[in-house]
Design an enzyme around this catalytic site. Structure first.
Site, mmCIF file in Angstrom:
data_model
loop_
_atom_site.group_PDB
_atom_site.id
_atom_site.type_symbol
_atom_site.label_atom_id
_atom_site.label_comp_id
_atom_site.label_asym_id
_atom_site.label_seq_id
_atom_site.Cartn_x
_atom_site.Cartn_y
_atom_site.Cartn_z
ATOM 1 N N CYS A 135 0.833 -1.205 0.000
ATOM 2 C CA CYS A 135 0.000 0.000 0.000
ATOM 3 C C CYS A 135 0.871 1.259 0.000
ATOM 4 C CB CYS A 135 -0.935 -0.013 1.207
ATOM 5 S SG CYS A 135 -1.959 1.457 1.329
ATOM 6 N N CYS A 138 -0.391 4.139 2.113
ATOM 7 C CA CYS A 138 -0.146 3.996 3.556
ATOM 8 C C CYS A 138 1.324 4.258 3.891
ATOM 9 C CB CYS A 138 -0.474 2.578 4.028
ATOM 10 S SG CYS A 138 -1.944 1.860 3.301
ATOM 11 N N ASP A 139 2.242 3.747 3.083
ATOM 12 C CA ASP A 139 3.642 3.690 3.517
ATOM 13 C C ASP A 139 4.613 4.530 2.683
ATOM 14 O OD1 ASP A 139 2.913 1.900 5.529
ATOM 15 O OD2 ASP A 139 3.028 0.196 4.170
#
Ligand code: NDP
Length: 311
Positions: A135, A138-139
């Protein structure tokens, strides 16, 4: 056996949010939350984009908070997986779990999520959450001024690699087919091709992710020439090779689309009256904890109206 008003399948943000809303509305609720319960957030180290946690929060802590909140309103939980479901709104729904139990509900919310597809390498397992992620939203932020690689040739790979150029200095996109074999739409391809920071490597597969406690390179092979190469500068690897919705056990119960996602007719309503769906099990596009939570809320409100209409 007394029937629950609502049985929620899935213990990720969609299921937990639905449980908070139903139980707080005095809808007798059971959550079959998975084992371990928590969904994809269990594999997310830091969540910095969930509203309300301005210093960030770990994925496991966030989902545990949600569960505590649902339990506060007396939602009941079992940490098992649903393996079969049958019935209808007229005769109630019956859900069997992998721990051999059966539960009956007047309505159902399916929030069993989707699982990211992984390459299946041992080194990938070892370095998940330590530089290997599925993701970018997300990261990606953790890779400012670094070099990362994205695997995949679909829209997700184009979108994620383009997104990663906001942070990273350089982004390799590793595609196992030739340029003509890209699955991504032309417009998404163009956006990625136009980014100077992105370097495509076609006919390229990952053999091994290097590093002990964090990613420190990638061993790749050209599947045409068989030439092996090490990308020593790579510190992050993002898999964008698709997701698999967790719907196998629903095949004989409800309509799924050709990729296995649950078909919804309007908002969270499925093709079966009394059965609602929320989160990644119906959403291949956004796949965020906050969007899943939003859909969980919608499903709970839809259940509440359904139960009132069928009291
Ligand atoms: P896709 O299934 O479209 O593409 C997956 C890609 O990963 C393909 O290039 C595939 O290669 C490759 N792949 C699969 N397995 C492996 C493997 N083991 N090793 C290396 N490569 C592999 O998935 P996406 O997630 O990209 O997209 C899913 C759906 O979501 C699509 O319908 C897409 O259009 C949509 N989407 C839309 C977006 C938007 O509109 N903004 C954004 C993101 C997704 P191969 O072709 O060789 O199988």
């Amino acid at each position: 056996m007394e029937a629950y008003d609502c049985i929620i399948l899935g213990g990720g943000p969609a299921g937990m949010t639905a449980a908070i809303y139903t139980s707080r509305s005095f809808i007798k609720t059971l959550v079959i939350a998975g084992n371990p319960s928590g969904g994809q957030l269990l594999q997310t180290s830091d969540v910095e984009n969930f509203p309300g946690f301005f210093q960030g929060i770990s994925g496991p802590e966030l989902i545990s908070n949600m569960r505590n909140q649902a339990e506060k309103f007396e939602a009941e939980f079992v940490d098992s997986n649903a393996i079969d479901i049958s019935g209808s709104k007229e005769e109630n729904f019956k859900v069997k779990t992998d721990s051999g139990k059966e539960y009956e509900g007047r309505s159902i919310i399916i929030a069993t999520g989707a699982s990211a597809r992984w390459l299946g390498l041992e080194s990938e397992q070892k370095l998940r959450g330590k530089g290997v992620s599925a993701c970018a939203t997300c990261d990606g932020y953790f890779f400012r001024d670094k070099t990362v690689a994205v695997v995949g040739g679909g829209d997700s790979a184009m979108e994620e690699s383009t997104f990663l150029t906001k942070f990273a200095d350089k982004v390799y996109v590793l595609v196992r087919k030739s340029k003509d074999g890209l699955r991504a739409s032309k417009i998404m391809q163009k956006k990625a091709f136009d980014k100077e920071k992105i370097q495509f490597m076609f006919n390229t597969e990952v053999l091994e992710i290097l590093g002990e406690n964090k990613v420190s390179g990638l061993k790749v092979v050209n599947n045409q020439t068989k030439e092996e190469n090490t990308l020593e500068d790579v510190e992050g690897l993002f898999l964008a090779i698709g997701h698999i919705p967790n719907t196998d056990f629903l095949r004989n119960f409800i309509e799924l689309d050709h990729k296995g996602y649950i078909k919804v007719t309007e908002e969270t309503k499925t093709t079966k009256p009394g059965v609602f769906a929320a989160g990644d099990v119906i959403d291949f596009k956004y796949r965020q904890a906050v969007t899943a939570a939003g859909m969980g809320c919608e499903a709970a409100i839809d259940v509440s109206r359904f139960l009132e209409e069928h009291a």
